[in-house]
Design a protein around this motif. Structure first.
Motif: not given
Length: 197
Positions: A7-21, A23-28
């Motif tokens: 669950v924590s990995e899924s939440d982490d991946a979801a947050r990372l995708l949301a940050r990249a979407a 427009g956050e360069p570090a997330a991309w």
């Protein structure tokens, strides 16, 4: 405990995708860092040259950038990237075959010249030629697997499996059979009838 970790990995991946979407360069950059080996392995497995594989990688990352908001399951991102790279590589490979009268992209033979003089260069050329002739006699699946292992030696079997669409448990045995078939072809000068399946 295992379910909490997923669950924590899924939440982490979801947050990372949301940050990249957003427009956050570090997330991309982090998305690319986490998944670059999967994309490269899939692209190289289905591309006859490193140049084509690089083109496939660029198209794959562009496709991700265009579809960041549409991905429903963040845990499926590595598989989505591998599938996208594989499809683009196959599309590009078909386009290249239409362009080439022979249907063989000699770019995969671009290897550095040892530069130790004409004798060494000639011996190296013969050895490389024999190796590629033996490699070309392997099944397409063996060629793809050995390319991935060669270009991404640190990739896990799970990543290789995603890149090639193979079950993780079959990769080690298949790699062993493919390498044995390649060694046999090299030892016999390529006169072996069957390719490793």
């Amino acid at each position: 405990m295992h379910a909490v970790h997923e669950v924590s990995e899924s939440d982490d991946a979801a947050r990372l995708l949301a940050r990249a979407a957003a427009g956050e360069p570090a997330a991309w950059r982090e998305l690319v860092d986490r998944n670059a080996s999967v994309v490269w392995a899939a692209a190289r497995a289905y591309s006859p040259s490193a140049v084509d594989a690089e083109d496939v990688c660029q198209v794959t990352w562009l496709s991700l950038a265009e579809n960041l908001g549409a991905l429903r399951d963040p845990r499926a991102l590595p598989g989505w990237l591998a599938t996208t790279a594989r499809r683009e590589a196959i599309r590009l490979s078909k386009a290249r075959r239409r362009e080439s009268p022979v249907g063989w992209d000699t770019g995969m033979l671009d290897l550095p010249d040892p530069g130790d003089g004409p004798e060494s260069s000639a011996l190296h050329s013969v050895a490389v030629s024999r190796m590629w002739q033996a490699f070309a006699q392997l099944s397409r699946r063996c060629q793809q697997l050995l390319r991935v292992v060669a270009v991404a030696p640190d990739a896990s079997y799970a990543q290789v499996g995603q890149a090639l669409g193979m079950p993780r448990g079959s990769i080690g045995p298949k790699k062993g059979r493919c390498l044995a078939a390649l060694r046999e072809r090299l030892a016999t000068g390529g006169n072996v009838e069957e390719a490793a399946g």
